[in-house]
Motif scaffolding. Structure first.
Motif, PDB file in Angstrom:
ATOM      1  N   ILE A   5       0.834  -1.200   0.000  1.00 14.43           N
ATOM      2  CA  ILE A   5       0.000   0.000   0.000  1.00 14.43           C
ATOM      3  C   ILE A   5       0.871   1.254   0.000  1.00 14.43           C
ATOM      4  CG2 ILE A   5      -1.671   1.329   1.348  1.00 14.43           C
ATOM      5  CD1 ILE A   5      -2.811  -1.374   2.316  1.00 14.43           C
ATOM      6  N   THR A 307      -2.937  -3.818  -8.471  1.00 15.94           N
ATOM      7  CA  THR A 307      -3.916  -3.480  -7.434  1.00 15.94           C
ATOM      8  C   THR A 307      -5.302  -3.996  -7.798  1.00 15.94           C
ATOM      9  OG1 THR A 307      -2.644  -1.480  -6.928  1.00 15.94           O
ATOM     10  CG2 THR A 307      -4.871  -1.613  -6.037  1.00 15.94           C
ATOM     11  N   PHE A 320      -8.149   1.837  -1.923  1.00 18.21           N
ATOM     12  CA  PHE A 320      -6.789   2.171  -2.331  1.00 18.21           C
ATOM     13  C   PHE A 320      -6.682   2.279  -3.849  1.00 18.21           C
ATOM     14  CE2 PHE A 320      -6.203   0.052   1.823  1.00 18.21           C
ATOM     15  CZ  PHE A 320      -5.571   1.089   2.492  1.00 18.21           C
TER      16      PHE A 320
END
Length: 384
Positions: A5, A307, A320
Motif C-alpha cells: 500500500i 492493485t 486504495f
C-alpha cells in the motif's frame, strides 16, 4: 501488505508530481504567434517514403500550397524501395508543378535504420541551410515554412521541434474503428504534451520527425546518426539528444500555424506495431529525465493492474485502487485538456473515461513487448 500500500501511494504521488511538473513546463512554453516578417531562411524539405502511393498525393498537394517563396525551399523525396506506385505518383506531381524545386532520389542503405539512411542520403544533396523533415502520410499547413522562418529569426536555434496532430477524419461506420481512432488521439496528444512540457522544463528529450527542423551544419558537426544507427527508429529523439549534449540551442515551435497533421493507424495490429517500434528505442535513451519518466509511467500502470488483481481476490480494499486511479485520472486529464485545447481536439476528451481504464493495460503490454519482441513496419521485419 502494508508495504504494498505504501508503495502504491509513493508511486501515485510521484506520478502526479511528474505530470504536474510537465503541466508547468507546458505553460512555460509560450504560444508563438506569427508576425508575418519577410522570408529570410531557406529550407530543404526531406520526405522518406516506402509504399505510400495512397498518402503521397495529399502531402504533395499541401506542399504545393505552401505560402512561401518557391525559390526559398526545395522538396527532396527519398524512395526507400517502394513496391507500389509511389514513385509514379511523385513523378506525376513533379511534372504538373514545374514551379517547385523538386527531386526524387533513391535511398542508399548503410545501416540498420532505413529512415536514417534516407535522411542522410537526401541531406548530402540538399541545397539549403535548414533541413525540415516530415512523413509521407502527413499534411503540412499553409504557413509551415513561415512559422519556422520566424522562430529561427527569433531564437537562432539549431533544432526546432514542431507540433503534430491527427487529421480529422470522417465518422467510420465500424464503432470499433471510431473508438480506436479516439484512443490513439488521446494517447498521441498525451505524448505531444509530455514532449512540449519537457521543453518548458529545459529538459527536452522527445520530438517527432513528422515536424522538425535543424541546421544542416549542426547535423554534420554532430556526425548525424553516428552512434545509434543500429537502432531502427529514433531519427528524431537521438538527434535531439545529440544536440542537447553538445549544448546546441533547441526549442519548440508552439504555434497552431505550424501543426502538421498525420493519419491514425487503421487497425489494432498496426497500432501495436507502431507503439512497439516507438518504445523499442527507449532503452537506448541517454537522458536521465526520459528514463525517469518511462520508469514512473510504467510503474504507475503496473501498480494499477496489480492493485486491480489484489482487489478482485480481496487482499486489499478497493478504496486504495480508487484513490490511486482518481489521482492519476485527474492529473492526466489536466495535461490532456491543455493539449486538446491547443490542438483543437476537445471533442475527443469525451472518450477519456473509458480510455483511461484501458490505457494501463495497453501501455504495459507495449512496454513489455518492446523489450522482447520485434515488430513489422512498412512490410519489413525488425528484430529485437
Amino acid at each position: 501488505m502494508q508495504l504494498l500500500i505504501i508503495f502504491l501511494i509513493v508511486i501515485t504521488i510521484s506520478y502526479v508530481a511528474l505530470i504536474s511538473a510537465l503541466l508547468f513546463g507546458w505553460k512555460r512554453v509560450e504560444k508563438f504567434e506569427l508576425k508575418e516578417v519577410a522570408p529570410l531562411n531557406k529550407f530543404s524539405i526531406i520526405i522518406p517514403f516506402r509504399n505510400e502511393a495512397e498518402n503521397l498525393p495529399d502531402l504533395l498537394y499541401s506542399l504545393s500550397n505552401l505560402d512561401y517563396p518557391r525559390s526559398y525551399f526545395e522538396i527532396i523525396l527519398v524512395n526507400d524501395e517502394s513496391e507500389d506506385n509511389s514513385v509514379q505518383a511523385c513523378f506525376h506531381f513533379k511534372q504538373s508543378h514545374p514551379d517547385l524545386v523538386f527531386s526524387i532520389i533513391n535511398n542508399k542503405r548503410n545501416t540498420n535504420s532505413p529512415k536514417k539512411d534516407a535522411i542522410t542520403t537526401a541531406l548530402a544533396s540538399s541545397r539549403f541551410e535548414y533541413i525540415l523533415t516530415t512523413d509521407a502520410d502527413c499534411i503540412v499547413p499553409l504557413k509551415w515554412l513561415q512559422a519556422y522562418n520566424e522562430r529561427i529569426i527569433e531564437t537562432q536555434a539549431s533544432l526546432i521541434a514542431g507540433p503534430v496532430s491527427f487529421l480529422n477524419g470522417r465518422s467510420i461506420k465500424e464503432k470499433f474503428l471510431n473508438y480506436l481512432v479516439a484512443f490513439q488521439g488521446l494517447d498521441f496528444m498525451s505524448l505531444q504534451a509530455v514532449g512540449i512540457g519537457a521543453f518548458g522544463l529545459k529538459i527536452p528529450f522527445m520530438c517527432n520527425a513528422a515536424n522538425m527542423c535543424y541546421k544542416k551544419e549542426a547535423f554534420l558537426k554532430a556526425e548525424g546518426y553516428c552512434g545509434n544507427s543500429n537502432i531502427s527508429g529514433g531519427d528524431d529523439v537521438f538527434l535531439l539528444e545529440k544536440f542537447t549534449e553538445l549544448n546546441y540551442p533547441v526549442t519548440f515551435l508552439k504555434s497552431q500555424a505550424a501543426i502538421v497533421k498525420t493519419k491514425p493507424q487503421p487497425s489494432l495490429e498496426t497500432l501495436f506495431s507502431q507503439r512497439i517500434r516507438w518504445a523499442a528505442k527507449a532503452p537506448a535513451y541517454k537522458s536521465d529525465f526520459a528514463k525517469l519518466i518511462g520508469a514512473i509511467v510504467l510503474l504507475m500502470n503496473l501498480s494499477l493492474i496489480f492493485t486491480i488483481i489484489l482487489v478482485l481476490i480481496e487482499v486489499i480494499h478497493y478504496q486504495f485502487l480508487l484513490f490511486s486511479f482518481a489521482l492519476k485520472f485527474t492529473a492526466d486529464l489536466s495535461l490532456l485538456y491543455v493539449s486538446a485545447n491547443f490542438f483543437g481536439k476537445k471533442l475527443v476528451l469525451s472518450h477519456y473515461l473509458w480510455s483511461s481504464l484501458l490505457y494501463p493495460f495497453f501501455s504495459t503490454t507495449v512496454a513489455i513487448a518492446s523489450l522482447f519482441a520485434g515488430f513489422q513496419w512498412k512490410g519489413r521485419s525488425f528484430k529485437k
